[in-house]
Design an enzyme around this catalytic site. Sequence first.
Site, PDB file in Angstrom:
ATOM      1  N   VAL A   1     -72.650 -49.397  17.303  1.00  0.00           N
ATOM      2  CA  VAL A   1     -72.001 -50.522  16.618  1.00  0.00           C
ATOM      3  C   VAL A   1     -70.551 -50.132  16.369  1.00  0.00           C
ATOM      4  CG1 VAL A   1     -72.063 -52.104  14.654  1.00  0.00           C
ATOM      5  CG2 VAL A   1     -74.191 -51.046  15.482  1.00  0.00           C
TER       6      VAL A   1
ATOM      7  N   ARG B   1     -59.473 -49.390  21.365  1.00  0.00           N
ATOM      8  CA  ARG B   1     -59.885 -48.037  21.782  1.00  0.00           C
ATOM      9  C   ARG B   1     -61.348 -47.797  21.449  1.00  0.00           C
ATOM     10  NH1 ARG B   1     -56.870 -42.513  19.699  1.00  0.00           N
ATOM     11  NH2 ARG B   1     -58.258 -40.988  20.692  1.00  0.00           N
ATOM     12  N   TYR B   2     -61.749 -48.163  20.237  1.00  0.00           N
ATOM     13  CA  TYR B   2     -63.152 -47.991  19.850  1.00  0.00           C
ATOM     14  C   TYR B   2     -64.066 -48.875  20.701  1.00  0.00           C
ATOM     15  CZ  TYR B   2     -61.469 -45.652  15.567  1.00  0.00           C
ATOM     16  OH  TYR B   2     -60.880 -44.811  14.667  1.00  0.00           O
TER      17      TYR B   2
ATOM     18  N   ARG C   1     -57.136 -45.922  28.649  1.00  0.00           N
ATOM     19  CA  ARG C   1     -58.595 -46.015  28.784  1.00  0.00           C
ATOM     20  C   ARG C   1     -58.968 -47.387  29.334  1.00  0.00           C
ATOM     21  NH1 ARG C   1     -61.121 -42.774  24.353  1.00  0.00           N
ATOM     22  NH2 ARG C   1     -60.289 -41.234  25.805  1.00  0.00           N
TER      23      ARG C   1
ATOM     24  N   ARG D   1     -71.462 -59.267  17.365  1.00  0.00           N
ATOM     25  CA  ARG D   1     -71.923 -59.732  16.058  1.00  0.00           C
ATOM     26  C   ARG D   1     -70.869 -60.678  15.479  1.00  0.00           C
ATOM     27  NH1 ARG D   1     -73.929 -56.003  10.955  1.00  0.00           N
ATOM     28  NH2 ARG D   1     -71.930 -54.978  11.312  1.00  0.00           N
TER      29      ARG D   1
ATOM     30  N   GLU E   1     -81.789 -58.723   7.075  1.00  0.00           N
ATOM     31  CA  GLU E   1     -81.117 -57.922   6.046  1.00  0.00           C
ATOM     32  C   GLU E   1     -80.937 -58.689   4.735  1.00  0.00           C
ATOM     33  OE1 GLU E   1     -77.307 -56.936   7.685  1.00  0.00           O
ATOM     34  OE2 GLU E   1     -76.814 -59.014   8.112  1.00  0.00           O
TER      35      GLU E   1
ATOM     36  N   PHE F   1     -80.878 -51.194   5.869  1.00  0.00           N
ATOM     37  CA  PHE F   1     -81.166 -50.748   4.503  1.00  0.00           C
ATOM     38  C   PHE F   1     -80.095 -51.173   3.500  1.00  0.00           C
ATOM     39  CE2 PHE F   1     -82.123 -48.206   0.931  1.00  0.00           C
ATOM     40  CZ  PHE F   1     -81.026 -47.425   0.595  1.00  0.00           C
ATOM     41  N   MET F   2     -78.830 -51.049   3.866  1.00  0.00           N
ATOM     42  CA  MET F   2     -77.776 -51.260   2.885  1.00  0.00           C
ATOM     43  C   MET F   2     -77.661 -52.728   2.473  1.00  0.00           C
ATOM     44  SD  MET F   2     -76.469 -48.515   1.790  1.00  0.00           S
ATOM     45  CE  MET F   2     -76.409 -46.772   2.205  1.00  0.00           C
ATOM     46  N   ASP F   3     -77.458 -53.619   3.453  1.00  0.00           N
ATOM     47  CA  ASP F   3     -77.336 -55.027   3.089  1.00  0.00           C
ATOM     48  C   ASP F   3     -78.622 -55.536   2.444  1.00  0.00           C
ATOM     49  OD1 ASP F   3     -74.974 -56.644   3.313  1.00  0.00           O
ATOM     50  OD2 ASP F   3     -74.903 -56.119   5.428  1.00  0.00           O
TER      51      ASP F   3
ATOM     52  N   PRO G   1     -73.223 -44.103  14.961  1.00  0.00           N
ATOM     53  CA  PRO G   1     -71.826 -44.414  14.616  1.00  0.00           C
ATOM     54  C   PRO G   1     -70.801 -43.976  15.644  1.00  0.00           C
ATOM     55  CG  PRO G   1     -72.513 -42.416  13.491  1.00  0.00           C
ATOM     56  CD  PRO G   1     -73.687 -42.872  14.309  1.00  0.00           C
TER      57      PRO G   1
ATOM     58  N   ASP H   1     -68.991 -49.237   5.515  1.00  0.00           N
ATOM     59  CA  ASP H   1     -68.593 -50.594   5.875  1.00  0.00           C
ATOM     60  C   ASP H   1     -68.938 -51.505   4.704  1.00  0.00           C
ATOM     61  OD1 ASP H   1     -71.307 -51.077   6.018  1.00  0.00           O
ATOM     62  OD2 ASP H   1     -71.354 -51.424   8.174  1.00  0.00           O
TER      63      ASP H   1
END
Length: 725
Positions: A120, A127-128, A314, A341, A436, A462-464, A545, A635
């Site tokens: 994700v 670049r990412y 790249r 997303r 979520e 888990f977080m959201d 990550p 995030d």
Amino acid sequence: MSERVQKGSLAIDTQLYNFIANEVTPVVGIDNEKYWQDFEKIVQTFQPRNKALLAKRDEIQTQIDDWHDNNPASNGQIDKAAYTQFLKDINYIVPEGDDFLVETQNVDDEIAHIAGPQLVVPVRNARYALNAANARWGSLYDALYGTDVIDETNGAEKGKGYNPVRGAEVVKYAKNFLDANFALAEGQYADVTGFKVEDGKLVIRQGDKTTSLAQPEKFAGFLGDAANPTGILLKNNGLHAEIQIDPSSHVGKDDPAGIKDVLMEAAVTTIQDCEDSVAAVDAEEKVEVYRNWFGLMKGDLKDSFEKNGKQTTRTMNPDREYTAPDGGKVTLHGRSVMLIRNVGHLMTNPAILVDFDGKQEEIYEGIMDALITPLCSLPDILGKNSLSNSRTGSMYIVKPKMHGPEEVQFTVDLFSAVEKALDLPENTLKVGIMDEERRTTVNLKECIRVAKNRVIFINTGFMDRTGDEMHTSMKAGPFVRKNDMKNTDWLNAYERWNVDMGVKLGLPGKAQIGKGMWAKPDNMKEMVATKSNHPKSGATCAWVPSPTGATLHAMHYHETNVMDVLDNIKDREPAKLDDILTVPLATDTNWTDEQKTAELENNIQGILGYVARWVDQGVGCSKVLDIDDVALMEDRATLRISSQHVANWLEHGIVTPEQVDDVLKRMAKMVDEQSKDDPAYIPMANDYNTWAYNAARDLIFKGTVQPSGYTEPLLHQARLNLKAN
């Protein structure tokens, strides 16, 4: 005030309008005027529906708050039977219909049949985005050498140059992996002195002897000459690995077989993210998001940057070609299959204004994404790009933060309208349902039902999910400490429920069943030791990550055949709704002052570290040092749980406003010190009055009234204020 182009009732920021009119519609062959006419019709239809869905969220939350006020918990326990009936009475839990199976068609194998890591990445960063697209293949040697998976003991330190002692440990580890997953009929890979292909079979030399694979069918192809190959392609559990051979390389020269590396098929799929890991609050920033996605879908995205003192450009990797065992050709996808997303239903964006009855309002960002990201995907959907993403003519849109079946139906209807506008076949736009939010969890079967012809993904986060758990039950009582949340009944049941439901409704072979993120990008040894639990739980994908994390996590999918796990899950006792509805309240709140302070410090330090970069620098996902100086991937989901947890303890008097403000100021000093080497960082502790500091404080003190506990409204406003001033 930015300049705008008027198209009917739409007032479009010039930056966005010019991007679409000059860069996109001429390339994809869509008439610009007709596009905006269709855009306006869809906004006029779906904007009021979106608004009504959000109003329903607020109405339901008010009813739940009132119920908890009138039915206080006792020692952390609520009347479960009465609570469940109440949720059914207000249609929070909807009636469950008959069993069914999903019917999604035209799904790429990477989503339907291949289990593997899922990367994700924020698509706003070119670049990412490129690194993620290219993370389909990764060097196992590099991933091991550069991380803590290999201990820096007994002379195996990383150092600045190549350390042959460390290199030998890497080779040993990688060959153990090969022994475990591509076993030889006799001996081990440490004994191998060469490879050749004879009569379509892999022959493996061990000195003056030869052997073969214990399972010859795992030999999938080769590179170079059959008598002296430069690469051996292996396949296990649907994933490939390539033994790379080069006796002249600095690693291969010391290897008896000249092996220089093991190339792993790693990030089989990637979610290019417009949402939780992205800060994009206006047209300028949304155009960066859309332009990068357009480049990915054309296959020509590139990014130039300086690395190690050299200018580097790249681009996207080509496909990989091998000779098949029978002498034919094997072509393997060179890049991750990319999903995007989109933004959820909550936020609006000033990039486009719409006029309703003479009053202008911002359009919902999720509607804007639904209209623009498919437009930018047309080169791939229609097969007119240089490098393909989907080979089935589908587009994969992950839709976050939907609350229940009615909101999934809204998304399905919106996608259908967009398909008509873009003249695409029905169900071209597939949907990933992120499980979520609590109202989606308890109605997961019905959520999937309304998208049964489009669904390609369900996952747990888990977080959201914890953030929504806390906000939904904010009035019920004080919650357990944040780290204790992972061991609560509801969370374990939720994780099982998602997989149980996915198997029951026939997702395997049609769609992914996913698990959440590994949030410690520098702790790869711990990840390798623990994240094997995800494929063992039935996850056909799980989030990582970084490309390095994907390469290492791929080992787990060789160890575990997820499809076999899913077959076995069919026979287990499914998770219970009763457990999911167990609110994680503390049964004993007699924490010491030291424990309360530690909890506040842990939460607030993370909040400040993340918010400062989000508001001041527009960085939506970043490695943030925690209170122990451990780098954690943060995030908006991690921010949501931390801010809601402190808000909950404030709500129930566990801590006081004065204590929170004291910790905010002390942690601001700590974050300033941790960030002193970042030239773009704006210190907060000079006057405790930066846009970022005030936003972080508001996330806590106004946390109980934020819609569903989401952080976006306050973050967006703070960044817009900063940019305006």
